[in-house]
Scaffold this active site. Structure first.
Site, PDB file in Angstrom:
ATOM      1  CG  ASN A   1      -1.816   1.208   1.278  1.00 55.69           C
ATOM      2  OD1 ASN A   1      -2.013   1.905   0.283  1.00 55.69           O
ATOM      3  ND2 ASN A   1      -2.376   1.477   2.452  1.00 55.69           N
TER       4      ASN A   1
ATOM      5  CE  LYS B   1      -0.451   3.584   4.828  1.00 58.26           C
ATOM      6  NZ  LYS B   1      -0.374   3.851   6.267  1.00 58.26           N
TER       7      LYS B   1
ATOM      8  CG  HIS C   1      -6.098   2.062   5.117  1.00 62.01           C
ATOM      9  ND1 HIS C   1      -5.660   3.043   5.990  1.00 62.01           N
ATOM     10  CD2 HIS C   1      -5.065   1.187   4.986  1.00 62.01           C
ATOM     11  CE1 HIS C   1      -4.423   2.771   6.357  1.00 62.01           C
ATOM     12  NE2 HIS C   1      -4.025   1.653   5.760  1.00 62.01           N
TER      13      HIS C   1
ATOM     14  CD  GLU D   1      -3.429   5.959   6.328  1.00 59.02           C
ATOM     15  OE1 GLU D   1      -2.382   5.721   6.948  1.00 59.02           O
ATOM     16  OE2 GLU D   1      -3.538   5.861   5.092  1.00 59.02           O
TER      17      GLU D   1
ATOM     18  CD  GLU E   1      -3.756  -1.872   7.553  1.00 61.24           C
ATOM     19  OE1 GLU E   1      -2.608  -1.837   7.110  1.00 61.24           O
ATOM     20  OE2 GLU E   1      -4.612  -1.015   7.308  1.00 61.24           O
TER      21      GLU E   1
ATOM     22  N   GLY F   1       2.219   2.974  10.863  1.00 56.75           N
ATOM     23  CA  GLY F   1       3.102   4.120  10.697  1.00 56.75           C
ATOM     24  C   GLY F   1       3.704   4.647  11.980  1.00 56.75           C
TER      25      GLY F   1
ATOM     26  CB  SER G   1       5.112  -1.144  11.963  1.00 61.16           C
ATOM     27  OG  SER G   1       4.606   0.154  12.208  1.00 61.16           O
TER      28      SER G   1
END
Length: 245
Positions: A9, A11, A94, A96, A162, A168, A207
């Site tokens: 991904n 992003k 996701h 985000e 996740e 991150g 991560s």
């Protein structure tokens, strides 16, 4: 069980020219690992470049898709558009997107259904924030999110667990943490889809790096990884691919 899936991904990173350079470098150095599928989830503007330059056998997909088939939805990208340029996957839900764009489980389910209706495999993301984890409620929270995000969705899916606190941040759930949730997700999928659940891959994301991916994906219910930061450099991708051989 299908091949292990290493889903990269990017992003909001890489211009089309940067994507071309990345794909050309991968093409030069990539050696497929038996039983491992590689797929790149890139910004929409990069996808045509990837289609033309990725090594044979490496898939690609979008990072988001509209819940609508077509029409007056300025700025959105339909599942049919993604399919037409050769995409095989699309990420939906996701964290985000959920946090920054207010996507609900119902929105995620609608997007996943659009993806499936157009021949794409949705990668449905679920996972808890730190406050939920600290209360010990990660399993019921994540399974509730999963149930809502799969409403009306068929079994042709990939699930990505996740833990939001590990995305991150440099913090990584342990392999046992990943397996705890993956096993719970697998049980919920079996209740929903019966025997078809055996073919659904459950990924871990948060991560993931070359030095921890083998331990995490070695767990019985973890069938791959959704990788963020480590997906941006070809040497890291090759390291993860090689670690899964």
């Amino acid at each position: 069980m299908p091949n292990t899936l290493l889903a990269l991904n990017w992003k909001m990173n890489k211009t089309p020219s940067e994507a071309r350079s990345w794909a050309e470098e991968l093409k030069e150095k990539y050696a497929p690992a038996e039983g491992v599928e590689l797929a790149v989830m890139a910004p929409a503007l990069d996808l045509s470049t990837l289609a033309a330059n990725l090594p044979t056998g490496v898939a690609f997909g979008g990072q988001d898709v509209s819940a609508h088939e077509s029409g007056a939805y300025t700025g959105e990208i339909s599942a049919a558009m993604l399919k037409d340029i050769g995409a095989g996957y699309v990420v939906v839900g996701h964290s985000e997107r959920r946090d920054y764009h207010g996507e609900t489980d119902a929105t995620v389910a609608a997007k996943a259904k659009q993806a499936q209706a157009n021949g794409l495999v949705p990668i449905v993301c679920v996972g808890e924030k730190l406050d939920v984890r600290e209360k010990g409620e990660q399993v019921p929270f994540t399974l509730g999110q999963l149930e809502g995000s799969l409403a009306g969705v068929g079994p042709e899916v990939v699930i990505a667990y996740e833990p939001v606190w590990a995305i991150g941040t440099g913090k990584t759930a342990t392999a046992d943490d990943a397996e705890e949730l993956a096993a719970a997700i697998r049980e919920a999928l079996t209740e929903r889809y019966g025997a078809d659940a055996e073919n659904i891959r459950v990924l871990y994301g948060g991560s993931v790096k070359p030095d921890n991916i083998a331990e995490i994906c070695g767990k019985p219910n973890v069938n791959g990884a959704l990788v963020g930061g480590a997906s941006l450099k070809v040497p890291d991708v090759l390291g993860m691919n090689d670690a899964l051989k």
